[in-house]
Design an enzyme around this catalytic site. Sequence first.
Site, PDB file in Angstrom:
ATOM      1  N   GLU A 124     -43.719  21.951 -14.133  1.00  0.00           N
ATOM      2  CA  GLU A 124     -43.890  20.910 -13.128  1.00  0.00           C
ATOM      3  C   GLU A 124     -44.798  19.802 -13.668  1.00  0.00           C
ATOM      4  OE1 GLU A 124     -45.209  23.089  -9.444  1.00  0.00           O
ATOM      5  OE2 GLU A 124     -44.889  24.743 -10.832  1.00  0.00           O
ATOM      6  N   HIS A 163     -49.029  21.890  -2.259  1.00  0.00           N
ATOM      7  CA  HIS A 163     -47.744  21.182  -2.247  1.00  0.00           C
ATOM      8  C   HIS A 163     -47.492  20.388  -0.958  1.00  0.00           C
ATOM      9  CE1 HIS A 163     -46.892  22.950  -6.018  1.00  0.00           C
ATOM     10  NE2 HIS A 163     -46.284  24.048  -5.622  1.00  0.00           N
ATOM     11  N   HIS A 176     -39.932  21.011  -8.279  1.00  0.00           N
ATOM     12  CA  HIS A 176     -40.330  22.409  -8.430  1.00  0.00           C
ATOM     13  C   HIS A 176     -39.127  23.311  -8.748  1.00  0.00           C
ATOM     14  CE1 HIS A 176     -42.768  25.932  -8.090  1.00  0.00           C
ATOM     15  NE2 HIS A 176     -43.748  25.360  -7.407  1.00  0.00           N
TER      16      HIS A 176
END
Length: 344
Positions: free
Chosen positions: A309, A109, A178
């Site tokens: 996601e 991420h 997210h």
Amino acid sequence: MTTVRREAFGRMPPEEGGGEVEKFVLQSDSVRVEILSFGCIITTLETKDRDGQFSDVVLGFDTLEGYTRKHPFFGAVVGRVANRIANGRFSLDGKEYQLFLNNGPNSLHGGAKGFDKVLWSPQVLPNGVRFFRLSPDGEEGYPGDLKVWVTYTLSGRELAINYQAQTSKTTPISLTNHSYFNLAGQGSHDVYDHEISIEADSYLPVDDTKIPTGEVATVQGTGFDLRQPVELGKHLQKFHLDGFDHNFCLHQGQDRRLVARVFHPPTGRTMEVHTTQPGIQFYTGNNLDGSLKGKGAATYPKHSALCLETQNWPDAVNKPHFPNVLLHPGEEYNHTTWLVFNTA
């Protein structure tokens, strides 16, 4: 008719530059959403049940402090590259790039300080808010000055999230939001009574560090076949699954398409996910452990929420047969995801 309100939410700690964080409240007849200029974080998302009662269906915190401390990316926009890059390494045009390793042997991420941990510049729109930031060349090890715009717009029952970006050098990019959803209301104990379906004929098996092996496997005859709705708790039991944290491979194309649906029979709430993205990571909050104090002093145990996601496939920068994750100068990255809330 959507109303948009902005208000102060807090100040960043002095060591983080001390900037002011604002909250933007988007409200229609059927949905109310609150979004921060820090990490483009969705802190609250209220939708109606079949009796017309509003409940907040996303996990998060009551104060800015919760979001500035370590947490599992609640509600945030993650990037420059969502999901995992194996060993935090990739090569471009003969040059090797090394990223920060923040997830075992991998980069996750965006690295140590991804897009979820920075202040964005907001612009209020008639029915939403647009956030902008420049991710400088070399930030978190990634090449190129990257200009990024994230736009949230609310229209009736539909929340749209649009991601746009332009770069000065070729760079991998994959952006997602997210949010952790529990349609029974955040703070509810689990999502076992949720019914889920995902429009995907294949998924990506992963190794023990959650990196795709490279195989694109059919869902047919496996616990990953979610093409027809399944009740989550019973399904996990039936297939002896500890939970999901996998990329489902969507039908390719630039057009909007319905890719997932969640239904919560006790309240009647439904959520549809539509997107232009090539993949969707289905995650069932396997790493939640009840240690975080969330909104209204709620605790969030394992499987107390699920994430859908929309994004490019994990580790695509190292797997040439995966959908292209590279953005070149002169091109535009442009993807949209729509969340549609209803009752049944």
